[in-house]
Write a protein that holds these residues in place. Structure first.
Motif, PDB file in Angstrom:
ATOM      1  N   GLN A   1      -3.457 -70.620 -83.487  1.00  0.00           N
ATOM      2  CA  GLN A   1      -3.831 -72.039 -83.470  1.00  0.00           C
ATOM      3  C   GLN A   1      -2.620 -72.964 -83.472  1.00  0.00           C
ATOM      4  N   ASP A   2      -1.484 -72.505 -83.964  1.00  0.00           N
ATOM      5  CA  ASP A   2      -0.306 -73.363 -84.081  1.00  0.00           C
ATOM      6  C   ASP A   2       0.662 -73.249 -82.912  1.00  0.00           C
ATOM      7  N   GLY A   3       0.685 -72.101 -82.228  1.00  0.00           N
ATOM      8  CA  GLY A   3       1.633 -71.912 -81.135  1.00  0.00           C
ATOM      9  C   GLY A   3       1.690 -70.468 -80.693  1.00  0.00           C
ATOM     10  N   VAL A   4       2.841 -70.085 -80.146  1.00  0.00           N
ATOM     11  CA  VAL A   4       3.038 -68.755 -79.585  1.00  0.00           C
ATOM     12  C   VAL A   4       4.147 -68.048 -80.371  1.00  0.00           C
TER      13      VAL A   4
ATOM     14  N   VAL B   1       7.031 -70.743 -81.101  1.00  0.00           N
ATOM     15  CA  VAL B   1       7.104 -71.937 -80.263  1.00  0.00           C
ATOM     16  C   VAL B   1       5.791 -72.697 -80.445  1.00  0.00           C
ATOM     17  N   PRO B   2       5.836 -73.933 -80.979  1.00  0.00           N
ATOM     18  CA  PRO B   2       4.591 -74.689 -81.170  1.00  0.00           C
ATOM     19  C   PRO B   2       3.999 -75.128 -79.835  1.00  0.00           C
TER      20      PRO B   2
ATOM     21  N   GLY C   1      -3.188 -72.781 -69.857  1.00  0.00           N
ATOM     22  CA  GLY C   1      -4.449 -73.428 -70.207  1.00  0.00           C
ATOM     23  C   GLY C   1      -4.528 -73.756 -71.685  1.00  0.00           C
ATOM     24  N   MET C   2      -4.079 -72.833 -72.531  1.00  0.00           N
ATOM     25  CA  MET C   2      -4.077 -73.078 -73.976  1.00  0.00           C
ATOM     26  C   MET C   2      -3.126 -74.208 -74.352  1.00  0.00           C
ATOM     27  N   ALA C   3      -1.981 -74.277 -73.669  1.00  0.00           N
ATOM     28  CA  ALA C   3      -1.012 -75.327 -73.981  1.00  0.00           C
ATOM     29  C   ALA C   3      -1.544 -76.707 -73.603  1.00  0.00           C
TER      30      ALA C   3
ATOM     31  N   ARG D   1      -7.496 -72.836 -77.421  1.00  0.00           N
ATOM     32  CA  ARG D   1      -6.616 -72.121 -78.349  1.00  0.00           C
ATOM     33  C   ARG D   1      -7.417 -71.342 -79.384  1.00  0.00           C
ATOM     34  N   PRO D   2      -6.829 -70.281 -79.921  1.00  0.00           N
ATOM     35  CA  PRO D   2      -7.504 -69.552 -81.013  1.00  0.00           C
ATOM     36  C   PRO D   2      -7.701 -70.476 -82.213  1.00  0.00           C
TER      37      PRO D   2
END
Length: 156
Positions: free
Chosen positions: A46-49, A60-61, A114-116, A122-123
């Motif tokens: 949920q916060d990043g990768v 990486v947020p 797509g998530m970014a 995003r999860p």
């Protein structure tokens, strides 16, 4: 098997310069190869990768990621406002076309882009340490030292 056979005088006790070079060079090449192949793990939460690296897991947020592209060497490049690490070792797109197989790297880049761009994709939960994993070097260096000590002991 040339990877494990040693040249004459290949032990490090009373080593000649060629044997020492062989021991150091093959260790460095093997470590680089293992760490390079280990870059495949990319975890989104949920916060990043989270990208598994050699010495640490890089985070990486989502705000720092504009899009994700598959490079020609098979790594995912997280393109954004600042310099971000690369990760995710996939089959390069040109190699996928040669063997006529769809590339998982292109799909991963598309999903991460797509998530970014859309927070709804995003999860919903943060990724725990068991999912993101840990860096390679802190685990690989003691293992390498043990393996080296065992081979030195058995070689005598």
């Amino acid at each position: 098997m040339a990877f494990v056979d040693r040249p004459d005088g290949g032990t490090l006790t009373g080593a000649r310069s060629g044997a020492l070079f062989f021991a150091v060079w093959t260790s460095l090449v093997a470590a680089w190869l293992c760490c390079r192949l280990g870059l495949w793990r990319v975890t989104a939460d949920q916060d990043g990768v989270h990208i598994r690296r050699m010495w640490r897991v890089a985070f990486v947020p989502w705000s720092a990621i504009g899009r994700v592209e598959l490079r020609h060497d098979g790594l995912l490049e997280l393109v954004g406002s600042e310099a971000t690490p690369m990760g995710g070792l996939f089959l390069p797109s040109w190699a996928g076309r040669l063997i006529r197989r769809p590339g998982a790297g292109a799909r991963a880049a598309k999903v991460l882009t797509g998530m970014a761009r859309d927070a709804a994709l995003r999860p919903v939960a943060p990724a725990g340490r068991t999912v993101t994993g840990s860096a390679f070097a802190p685990r690989a260096l003691p293992l390498a030292a043990v393996l080296f000590a065992v081979t030195e002991y058995l070689h005598r």
